[in-house]
Design an enzyme around this catalytic site. Structure first.
Site, PDB file in Angstrom:
ATOM      1  CB  VAL A  11      -0.938   0.005   1.233  1.00  0.00           C
ATOM      2  CG1 VAL A  11      -1.715   1.307   1.320  1.00  0.00           C
ATOM      3  CG2 VAL A  11      -1.898  -1.172   1.167  1.00  0.00           C
ATOM      4  CB  THR A 121      -7.460  -2.837   6.238  1.00  0.00           C
ATOM      5  OG1 THR A 121      -7.417  -2.507   4.866  1.00  0.00           O
ATOM      6  CG2 THR A 121      -8.885  -3.189   6.619  1.00  0.00           C
ATOM      7  CB  CYS A 262      -6.807  -7.539   1.273  1.00  0.00           C
ATOM      8  SG  CYS A 262      -5.546  -6.277   1.194  1.00  0.00           S
ATOM      9  CE  LYS A 322      -4.695  -9.171  -7.359  1.00  0.00           C
ATOM     10  NZ  LYS A 322      -5.566  -8.029  -7.365  1.00  0.00           N
TER      11      LYS A 322
HETATM   12  C1  UDX Z   1      -8.606  -6.554  -2.502  1.00  0.00           C
HETATM   13  C2  UDX Z   1      -9.676  -5.500  -2.824  1.00  0.00           C
HETATM   14  O1  UDX Z   1     -10.180  -5.734  -4.140  1.00  0.00           O
HETATM   15  C3  UDX Z   1      -9.112  -4.103  -2.699  1.00  0.00           C
HETATM   16  O2  UDX Z   1     -10.131  -3.152  -2.937  1.00  0.00           O
HETATM   17  C4  UDX Z   1      -8.556  -3.946  -1.290  1.00  0.00           C
HETATM   18  O3  UDX Z   1      -8.028  -2.686  -1.128  1.00  0.00           O
HETATM   19  C5  UDX Z   1      -7.512  -5.005  -1.005  1.00  0.00           C
HETATM   20  O4  UDX Z   1      -8.089  -6.298  -1.199  1.00  0.00           O
HETATM   21  P1  UDX Z   1      -6.552  -7.682  -3.767  1.00  0.00           P
HETATM   22  O5  UDX Z   1      -6.313  -8.464  -2.514  1.00  0.00           O
HETATM   23  O6  UDX Z   1      -5.408  -7.051  -4.461  1.00  0.00           O
HETATM   24  O7  UDX Z   1      -7.575  -6.472  -3.474  1.00  0.00           O
HETATM   25  O8  UDX Z   1      -7.233  -8.672  -4.791  1.00  0.00           O
HETATM   26  P2  UDX Z   1      -8.606  -8.804  -5.608  1.00  0.00           P
HETATM   27  O9  UDX Z   1      -8.353  -8.488  -7.032  1.00  0.00           O
HETATM   28  O10 UDX Z   1      -9.715  -8.123  -4.948  1.00  0.00           O
HETATM   29  O11 UDX Z   1      -8.821 -10.385  -5.518  1.00  0.00           O
HETATM   30  C6  UDX Z   1      -8.907 -11.020  -4.247  1.00  0.00           C
HETATM   31  C7  UDX Z   1      -8.986 -12.504  -4.415  1.00  0.00           C
HETATM   32  O12 UDX Z   1     -10.255 -12.887  -4.917  1.00  0.00           O
HETATM   33  C8  UDX Z   1      -7.966 -13.125  -5.368  1.00  0.00           C
HETATM   34  O13 UDX Z   1      -7.482 -14.325  -4.802  1.00  0.00           O
HETATM   35  C9  UDX Z   1      -8.769 -13.424  -6.618  1.00  0.00           C
HETATM   36  O14 UDX Z   1      -8.250 -14.470  -7.367  1.00  0.00           O
HETATM   37  C10 UDX Z   1     -10.125 -13.777  -6.004  1.00  0.00           C
HETATM   38  N1  UDX Z   1     -11.257 -13.582  -6.902  1.00  0.00           N
HETATM   39  C11 UDX Z   1     -11.561 -12.337  -7.359  1.00  0.00           C
HETATM   40  C12 UDX Z   1     -12.055 -14.679  -7.236  1.00  0.00           C
HETATM   41  O15 UDX Z   1     -11.805 -15.819  -6.819  1.00  0.00           O
HETATM   42  N2  UDX Z   1     -13.143 -14.476  -8.038  1.00  0.00           N
HETATM   43  C13 UDX Z   1     -13.471 -13.250  -8.503  1.00  0.00           C
HETATM   44  O16 UDX Z   1     -14.483 -13.151  -9.224  1.00  0.00           O
HETATM   45  C14 UDX Z   1     -12.655 -12.143  -8.175  1.00  0.00           C
END
Ligand code: UDX
Length: 445
Positions: A11, A121, A262, A322
């Site tokens: 962040v 957070t 997160c 991801k």
């Molecule tokens: C998240 C929030 O989106 C962001 O706003 C916050 O500030 C921090 O946490 P991030 O952890 O970078 O961001 O990842 P994000 O893109 O949100 O994906 C989170 C997880 O969900 C990943 O493991 C991703 O693979 C999974 N995911 C996301 C799914 O399994 N399905 C989906 O449809 C979307």
């Protein structure tokens, strides 16, 4: 304005670079001297598209400096962002010691009135507690603690911070809110939605957003389980649901579930906070349970396809939590790797960015330098992370190098018809499997 940033993690570093880009004079601090040295030398501590270039250009422009000295951050600063880690305790509660330490160092060294920004957070109520705690330290100037939650996604941190949809700031002081509005004036003028609230509301809104997105993903994963039982297609279900603007298509992708630093951590902290406040937020426990089941369901698919997992070579395509990041913290891919290894499988993984982190995190995981190296001799391959290159897999080549042509798609990246045509047994998530073993309806379902 003169801005300080404490903590140059996922962040803090993008925040510092982007605030410098907005024209502010930014001093970023971290207690890890080796990390600072490598950033100054142009080596970023984690992969984030566009960050290396932005940090370099802002340093060259003289708007971004790095230091290990917290007094240098506090001196002359109008606004200081606290971006330190808030790791979970065993109870799930966030550990806020680093937040207090950073805040104390700023108020003791400030040379002007300063706004302290909670960017990490933190549970609702932290700003109030922090304000009370900091009043015990020797502050020579006025200070305000405001909440300005970040919504940036890893892998899109620079783009998200440069062009935020919304800027949420919570404070009980109009003076502090006005300073924050001035800080972000360029982005507000470019159309970012400015939302001003009291401090507890901003803190809660951040938790609520992450919990809601986690819930959406878990809903899709529960649908995937149901679709597998009903012979339906979860991708089409999500498309149909998502075309309703009240629902929206984003974050309805079923698969291995959410991971990263997160969602799992914030969900646990939110549940704990609710409990402390006297509200039983059972929904959040269900969200986590469904998410845990998503990895187990993928494991079972591999186990069923392999029959005997012992000594089978399983290739994992993707190790990061991801696509777009090298972050493997709480990665579902690594959780799956652990389960497979526990059952005697030989697991080899490849990730476009996260190989090093994965190898460090999971002992005994074999790493391949490219996709087809991972697939070489594999009895089964599992797509674990949604990197675009996995969706563009050369199926003919993959078929040629694998021992058994079996693909488990934990992110629904491939076209089932193309996988079938290439001779694969293809087992997606929440969609009907295809291939020689699945030509006849499966009467055991
Ligand atoms: C998240 C929030 O989106 C962001 O706003 C916050 O500030 C921090 O946490 P991030 O952890 O970078 O961001 O990842 P994000 O893109 O949100 O994906 C989170 C997880 O969900 C990943 O493991 C991703 O693979 C999974 N995911 C996301 C799914 O399994 N399905 C989906 O449809 C979307």
């Amino acid at each position: 304005m003169r801005v300080g940033v404490i903590g140059i993690g996922h962040v803090g570093l993008p925040t510092a670079a982007v605030l410098a880009h907005l024209g502010h004079e930014v001093v970023a601090m971290d207690s890890d001297q080796a990390k600072l040295d490598s950033v100054v030398a142009g080596q970023m501590p984690f992969y984030e598209p566009g960050m290396q270039e932005l940090v370099r250009s802002e340093m060259d422009a003289g708007r971004l400096r790095f230091t290990a000295d917290v007094a240098a951050v506090a001196a002359g600063a109008n606004v200081v962002f606290i971006c330190v880690g808030t790791p979970p305790k065993a109870t799930g509660e966030a550990n806020l010691l680093a937040v207090e330490r950073a805040g104390a160092a700023v108020v003791e060294n400030a040379t002007a009135d300063v706004v302290l920004v909670e960017k990490s957070t933190v549970p609702a109520g932290t700003a109030e507690r922090l304000t009370l705690a900091l009043k015990r330290y020797k502050a020579k100037h006025r200070f305000w603690v405001v909440s300005n939650p970040e919504f940036l996604q890893e892998g899109k941190a620079i783009a998200d911070s440069l062009h935020p949809h919304r800027i949420l700031v919570g404070s009980n002081s109009q003076e502090a809110l006005d300073m924050m509005r001035e800080l972000y004036s360029a982005q507000i003028e470019s159309g970012a939605h400015w939302i001003e609230t009291d401090v507890a509301t901003a803190e809660l809104a951040k938790h609520a957003s992450n919990a809601f997105l986690s819930m959406k993903i878990s809903f899709a994963n529960a649908m995937a389980r149901l679709c597998e039982l009903a012979g339906a297609d979860v991708v089409k279900v999500a498309d149909a649901m998502g075309s309703d603007p009240r629902i929206g298509r984003e974050f309805l992708n079923a698969g291995l579930g959410y991971g990263g630093y997160c969602f799992p951590k914030d969900l646990a902290a939110f549940e704990r906070l609710a409990e402390q406040l006297g509200y039983d937020f059972g929904l959040l426990r269900e969200v986590k349970k469904i998410n845990d089941e998503a990895v187990e369901a993928t494991f079972k698919k591999v186990e069923e396809a392999m029959w005997n997992l012992q000594d089978k070579r399983i290739a994992l395509l993707g190790l990061a939590f991801k696509g777009g990041t090298d972050d493997t913290r709480l990665s579902p891919a690594l959780e799956l790797a652990r389960m497979l290894k526990e059952h005697g499988a030989h697991v080899v993984g490849h990730d476009p960015q996260a190989n090093e982190n994965a190898a460090r995190e999971l002992e005994g995981l074999d790493i391949a330098e490219d996709i087809y190296g991972a697939l070489q001799g594999a009895h089964c391959a599992v797509i674990c992370t949604d990197w675009p290159e996995f969706g563009e897999l050369d199926l003919g080549k993959a078929h040629g190098v694998m021992a058994f042509p079996i693909l488990v798609d934990g992110r629904n990246m491939l076209d089932p018809a193309a996988a079938l045509a290439a001779g694969f047994t293809y087992i997606p998530t929440g969609r009907p499997p295809v291939g020689p073993a699945h030509e006849e309806p499966r009467d055991h379902r």
